[in-house]
Write a protein that holds these residues in place. Structure first.
Motif, short mmCIF file in Angstrom:
data_model
loop_
_atom_site.label_atom_id
_atom_site.label_comp_id
_atom_site.label_asym_id
_atom_site.label_seq_id
_atom_site.Cartn_x
_atom_site.Cartn_y
_atom_site.Cartn_z
N TYR A 1 27.84 67.78 25.17
CA TYR A 1 27.18 68.72 26.17
C TYR A 1 26.96 70.07 25.52
N PHE B 1 23.86 69.80 23.39
CA PHE B 1 22.77 69.48 24.51
C PHE B 1 22.19 70.93 24.87
N PHE C 1 21.69 60.86 23.16
CA PHE C 1 21.49 60.10 24.42
C PHE C 1 21.79 58.54 23.84
N LEU D 1 17.39 59.41 33.73
CA LEU D 1 16.98 60.77 34.17
C LEU D 1 16.86 60.68 35.62
N THR E 1 13.18 58.58 29.13
CA THR E 1 14.08 59.85 29.49
C THR E 1 13.67 60.76 28.57
N MET F 1 22.27 71.15 35.74
CA MET F 1 22.06 69.72 35.00
C MET F 1 23.39 69.01 34.85
N LEU G 1 25.53 65.91 33.32
CA LEU G 1 25.53 65.05 32.29
C LEU G 1 26.62 64.04 32.39
N ILE H 1 25.26 60.70 26.18
CA ILE H 1 24.57 60.86 27.49
C ILE H 1 24.13 59.52 27.92
N ALA I 1 21.28 61.86 33.00
CA ALA I 1 21.23 63.20 33.19
C ALA I 1 20.55 63.51 34.44
N SER J 1 19.07 66.26 37.41
CA SER J 1 18.58 68.03 37.30
C SER J 1 18.50 68.11 38.78
#
Length: 164
Positions: free
Chosen positions: A3, A6, A26, A32, A47, A93, A95, A103, A106, A108
């Motif tokens: 993370y 990321f 990922f 996503l 994604t 975000m 994760l 990941i 995700a 958002s």
């Protein structure tokens, strides 16, 4: 932890997210969940495509806070590095990681809503053809064409229908 990487790569902008290193964060079955879509995107390739497209429209984040539960979930709070028609965009975000630390999902979340709606239009113009209409539409008829979506239960158990 991935993370943190990321966060570092997404803050770098296009030079960070369009790299093999970013892609390697990922899992193959990554999903996503986007505030722009009514259906989540499945699979690493799609994604990454949609996430890259979204970042290019929303702007790249500057992370303000990062929280990690020590096992499989990180929450990243951010503000956009730029402005959208004069407005600052803020987001979260979330994760989720698989057993290998990759990941897996995700999710958002963005604000303010009015700017999110504007960004959704930009994103649809640039990425709309990559996803079928069931990703974009909340109902087959659309809210304005489906008055049944305007009904809601009252505290007495009766249904109230909004006037059109």
């Amino acid at each position: 932890m991935s993370y943190q990487r990321f966060a570092e790569l997404t803050e770098q902008g296009e030079s960070g997210v369009k790299t093999e290193e970013f892609e390697s964060l990922f899992a193959p079955d990554a999903d996503l969940y986007s505030p722009f879509l009514v259906k989540h995107v499945e699979g690493k390739s799609l994604t990454l495509q949609f996430m890259t497209e979204a970042f290019s429209n929303v702007g790249y984040p500057k992370y303000t806070h990062q929280f990690y539960n020590g096992t499989d979930t990180a929450v990243l709070l951010w503000e956009s590095q730029g402005r959208v028609r004069g407005h600052q965009v803020q987001g979260t975000m979330v994760l989720t990681f698989d057993e290998n630390g990759l990941i897996r999902a995700a999710k958002s979340y963005l604000r303010p809503l009015q700017v999110v709606n504007m960004l959704r239009e930009y994103l649809f113009a640039s990425a709309g053809a990559k996803l079928s209409s069931d990703y974009w539409k909340a109902s087959p008829v659309g809210f304005a064409g489906d008055p049944s979506l305007l009904t809601h239960p009252t505290s007495q158990g009766n249904t109230v229908k909004s006037e059109s």
